[in-house]
Design a protein around this motif. Structure first.
Motif, PDB file in Angstrom:
ATOM      1  N   SER A 125       0.821  -1.217   0.000  1.00  0.00           N
ATOM      2  CA  SER A 125       0.000   0.000   0.000  1.00  0.00           C
ATOM      3  C   SER A 125       0.849   1.259   0.000  1.00  0.00           C
ATOM      4  CB  SER A 125      -0.967  -0.005   1.185  1.00  0.00           C
ATOM      5  OG  SER A 125      -0.276   0.033   2.406  1.00  0.00           O
ATOM      6  N   ILE A 126       1.955   1.248   0.709  1.00  0.00           N
ATOM      7  CA  ILE A 126       2.817   2.442   0.733  1.00  0.00           C
ATOM      8  C   ILE A 126       3.489   2.625  -0.621  1.00  0.00           C
ATOM      9  CG2 ILE A 126       5.018   1.496   1.588  1.00  0.00           C
ATOM     10  CD1 ILE A 126       3.604   4.566   3.124  1.00  0.00           C
ATOM     11  N   SER A 127       3.756   1.531  -1.328  1.00  0.00           N
ATOM     12  CA  SER A 127       4.363   1.624  -2.660  1.00  0.00           C
ATOM     13  C   SER A 127       3.392   2.220  -3.669  1.00  0.00           C
ATOM     14  CB  SER A 127       4.793   0.241  -3.153  1.00  0.00           C
ATOM     15  OG  SER A 127       5.775  -0.286  -2.306  1.00  0.00           O
ATOM     16  N   LEU A 128       2.132   1.882  -3.545  1.00  0.00           N
ATOM     17  CA  LEU A 128       1.137   2.338  -4.504  1.00  0.00           C
ATOM     18  C   LEU A 128       0.508   3.680  -4.135  1.00  0.00           C
ATOM     19  CD1 LEU A 128      -0.693  -1.047  -5.114  1.00  0.00           C
ATOM     20  CD2 LEU A 128       0.954   0.076  -6.620  1.00  0.00           C
ATOM     21  N   THR A 130       1.531   6.103  -1.559  1.00  0.00           N
ATOM     22  CA  THR A 130       2.280   7.044  -0.724  1.00  0.00           C
ATOM     23  C   THR A 130       1.866   8.459  -1.022  1.00  0.00           C
ATOM     24  OG1 THR A 130       4.137   5.572  -0.645  1.00  0.00           O
ATOM     25  CG2 THR A 130       4.612   7.830  -0.164  1.00  0.00           C
ATOM     26  N   PRO A 131       1.652   9.314  -0.105  1.00  0.00           N
ATOM     27  CA  PRO A 131       1.446   9.177   1.341  1.00  0.00           C
ATOM     28  C   PRO A 131      -0.026   9.064   1.705  1.00  0.00           C
ATOM     29  CG  PRO A 131       1.657  11.485   0.851  1.00  0.00           C
ATOM     30  CD  PRO A 131       1.738  10.736  -0.474  1.00  0.00           C
ATOM     31  N   PHE A 132      -0.843   8.710   0.751  1.00  0.00           N
ATOM     32  CA  PHE A 132      -2.288   8.724   0.968  1.00  0.00           C
ATOM     33  C   PHE A 132      -2.767   7.731   2.016  1.00  0.00           C
ATOM     34  CE2 PHE A 132      -1.752  10.323  -3.405  1.00  0.00           C
ATOM     35  CZ  PHE A 132      -2.177  11.620  -3.161  1.00  0.00           C
ATOM     36  N   ILE A 133      -2.002   6.660   2.284  1.00  0.00           N
ATOM     37  CA  ILE A 133      -2.463   5.723   3.313  1.00  0.00           C
ATOM     38  C   ILE A 133      -2.458   6.392   4.682  1.00  0.00           C
ATOM     39  CG2 ILE A 133      -1.713   3.697   2.042  1.00  0.00           C
ATOM     40  CD1 ILE A 133       0.423   3.392   4.291  1.00  0.00           C
ATOM     41  N   LEU A 134      -1.598   7.397   4.857  1.00  0.00           N
ATOM     42  CA  LEU A 134      -1.585   8.124   6.128  1.00  0.00           C
ATOM     43  C   LEU A 134      -2.820   9.007   6.266  1.00  0.00           C
ATOM     44  CD1 LEU A 134       2.179   9.064   6.256  1.00  0.00           C
ATOM     45  CD2 LEU A 134       1.026   7.189   7.420  1.00  0.00           C
ATOM     46  N   LEU A 135      -3.337   9.508   5.153  1.00  0.00           N
ATOM     47  CA  LEU A 135      -4.531  10.346   5.200  1.00  0.00           C
ATOM     48  C   LEU A 135      -5.754   9.572   5.659  1.00  0.00           C
ATOM     49  CD1 LEU A 135      -4.087  12.451   1.946  1.00  0.00           C
ATOM     50  CD2 LEU A 135      -3.693  13.160   4.310  1.00  0.00           C
ATOM     51  N   PHE A 139      -9.070  10.316   8.959  1.00  0.00           N
ATOM     52  CA  PHE A 139     -10.525  10.298   8.857  1.00  0.00           C
ATOM     53  C   PHE A 139     -11.143   9.048   9.476  1.00  0.00           C
ATOM     54  CE2 PHE A 139      -8.917  12.898   5.377  1.00  0.00           C
ATOM     55  CZ  PHE A 139      -9.574  14.084   5.665  1.00  0.00           C
ATOM     56  N   SER A 140     -10.325   8.166   9.999  1.00  0.00           N
ATOM     57  CA  SER A 140     -10.808   6.943  10.634  1.00  0.00           C
ATOM     58  C   SER A 140     -11.012   7.208  12.118  1.00  0.00           C
ATOM     59  CB  SER A 140      -9.779   5.820  10.438  1.00  0.00           C
ATOM     60  OG  SER A 140     -10.049   4.757  11.290  1.00  0.00           O
ATOM     61  N   ASN A 141     -12.166   6.826  12.649  1.00  0.00           N
ATOM     62  CA  ASN A 141     -12.415   7.082  14.066  1.00  0.00           C
ATOM     63  C   ASN A 141     -11.553   6.225  14.983  1.00  0.00           C
ATOM     64  OD1 ASN A 141     -13.756   4.704  13.526  1.00  0.00           O
ATOM     65  ND2 ASN A 141     -15.698   5.335  14.444  1.00  0.00           N
ATOM     66  N   ARG A 142     -10.955   5.172  14.474  1.00  0.00           N
ATOM     67  CA  ARG A 142     -10.044   4.339  15.263  1.00  0.00           C
ATOM     68  C   ARG A 142      -8.592   4.555  14.869  1.00  0.00           C
ATOM     69  NH1 ARG A 142     -14.629   1.206  14.922  1.00  0.00           N
ATOM     70  NH2 ARG A 142     -15.418   0.561  16.947  1.00  0.00           N
ATOM     71  N   LYS A 143      -8.329   5.573  14.052  1.00  0.00           N
ATOM     72  CA  LYS A 143      -6.967   5.942  13.617  1.00  0.00           C
ATOM     73  C   LYS A 143      -6.260   4.779  12.938  1.00  0.00           C
ATOM     74  CE  LYS A 143      -7.825   9.830  15.491  1.00  0.00           C
ATOM     75  NZ  LYS A 143      -8.637  10.682  14.665  1.00  0.00           N
ATOM     76  N   ARG A 144      -7.007   4.020  12.146  1.00  0.00           N
ATOM     77  CA  ARG A 144      -6.440   2.862  11.458  1.00  0.00           C
ATOM     78  C   ARG A 144      -5.925   3.255  10.085  1.00  0.00           C
ATOM     79  NH1 ARG A 144     -10.079  -2.279  11.912  1.00  0.00           N
ATOM     80  NH2 ARG A 144     -11.041  -1.323  10.117  1.00  0.00           N
ATOM     81  N   LEU A 145      -4.866   2.572   9.667  1.00  0.00           N
ATOM     82  CA  LEU A 145      -4.323   2.746   8.326  1.00  0.00           C
ATOM     83  C   LEU A 145      -4.941   1.705   7.400  1.00  0.00           C
ATOM     84  CD1 LEU A 145      -0.604   3.346   9.322  1.00  0.00           C
ATOM     85  CD2 LEU A 145      -2.286   5.059   8.663  1.00  0.00           C
ATOM     86  N   LEU A 146      -4.698   1.851   6.103  1.00  0.00           N
ATOM     87  CA  LEU A 146      -5.322   0.971   5.117  1.00  0.00           C
ATOM     88  C   LEU A 146      -5.025  -0.499   5.388  1.00  0.00           C
ATOM     89  CD1 LEU A 146      -6.921   0.601   2.508  1.00  0.00           C
ATOM     90  CD2 LEU A 146      -4.790   0.936   1.247  1.00  0.00           C
ATOM     91  N   HIS A 147      -3.770  -0.826   5.656  1.00  0.00           N
ATOM     92  CA  HIS A 147      -3.425  -2.233   5.874  1.00  0.00           C
ATOM     93  C   HIS A 147      -4.032  -2.770   7.170  1.00  0.00           C
ATOM     94  CE1 HIS A 147      -0.231   0.277   7.519  1.00  0.00           C
ATOM     95  NE2 HIS A 147       0.059  -0.691   8.358  1.00  0.00           N
ATOM     96  N   ASP A 148      -4.280  -1.915   8.164  1.00  0.00           N
ATOM     97  CA  ASP A 148      -4.985  -2.343   9.377  1.00  0.00           C
ATOM     98  C   ASP A 148      -6.419  -2.729   9.037  1.00  0.00           C
ATOM     99  OD1 ASP A 148      -2.723  -1.627  10.857  1.00  0.00           O
ATOM    100  OD2 ASP A 148      -3.497   0.389  11.240  1.00  0.00           O
ATOM    101  N   MET A 149      -7.050  -1.890   8.215  1.00  0.00           N
ATOM    102  CA  MET A 149      -8.440  -2.164   7.832  1.00  0.00           C
ATOM    103  C   MET A 149      -8.549  -3.440   7.008  1.00  0.00           C
ATOM    104  SD  MET A 149      -9.801   1.587   6.814  1.00  0.00           S
ATOM    105  CE  MET A 149      -9.713   2.959   7.947  1.00  0.00           C
ATOM    106  N   LEU A 150      -7.572  -3.674   6.134  1.00  0.00           N
ATOM    107  CA  LEU A 150      -7.629  -4.851   5.267  1.00  0.00           C
ATOM    108  C   LEU A 150      -7.538  -6.159   6.044  1.00  0.00           C
ATOM    109  CD1 LEU A 150      -5.499  -3.657   2.226  1.00  0.00           C
ATOM    110  CD2 LEU A 150      -7.974  -3.985   2.320  1.00  0.00           C
TER     111      LEU A 150
END
Length: 166
Positions: A125-128, A130-135, A139-150
């Protein structure tokens, strides 16, 4: 506006950011610092792995140097995360230093296999993106990143989690 996420239950209790904000307070900043600590430690382990391959190459008259054809540095990184994040403490050394832990959607520790998948998804995800996974975390109420959600995981503060007996 926070992204709506499915609930995380442990023994009938919800890891609700509205009801238990202390679980998520300051997680993003400390998670970034934990990442820096872990990158330094992985770098040290990579140096050790490279020295082992060099010594093996000397002992085997050059045959051992073929191990450099393997993605040794990626293997070291995946093993580091799989064994620490997937271990009994459910945190890398950097995360432990920052007082963080990771849990699966059912509240259990994620285990080495899921931890290895977690880091591979992070790298992808960071390769594809970057840096949007941090964004996403902003907006996540649990402060999760994309790979956490997946993988269905959440990173939380360890102290309030342990104080509540979970």
């Amino acid at each position: 506006m926070a992204v709506s996420e499915p609930g995380f239950y442990v023994a009938g209790e919800l890891y609700d950011p509205a009801r238990e904000p202390e679980l998520y307070a300051g997680v993003l900043g400390r998670r970034m610092l934990a990442f820096i600590v872990d990158v330094v430690l992985i770098g040290l382990f990579d140096v050790v792995a490279a020295l082992v391959v060099v010594m093996l190459g000397i002992v085997t008259f050059g045959v051992g140097w073929f191990l450099f054809a393997l993605p040794i540095f990626a293997i070291v990184g995946v093993l580091y995360v799989a064994l620490t994040l997937g271990g009994p403490k459910a945190a890398t050394p950097g995360m432990r230093l920052m007082g963080l832990t990771i849990r699966a959607s059912d509240g259990s520790r994620i285990g080495p296999i899921l931890a290895g998948i977690h880091v591979i998804l992070y790298w992808a995800s960071i390769s594809l993106l970057t840096p949007f996974i941090l964004l996403i975390a902003l907006f996540s109420n649990r402060k999760r990143l994309l790979h956490d959600m997946l993988i269905g995981a959440v990173v939380m503060n360890r102290a309030p989690l342990e104080a509540s007996g979970r």
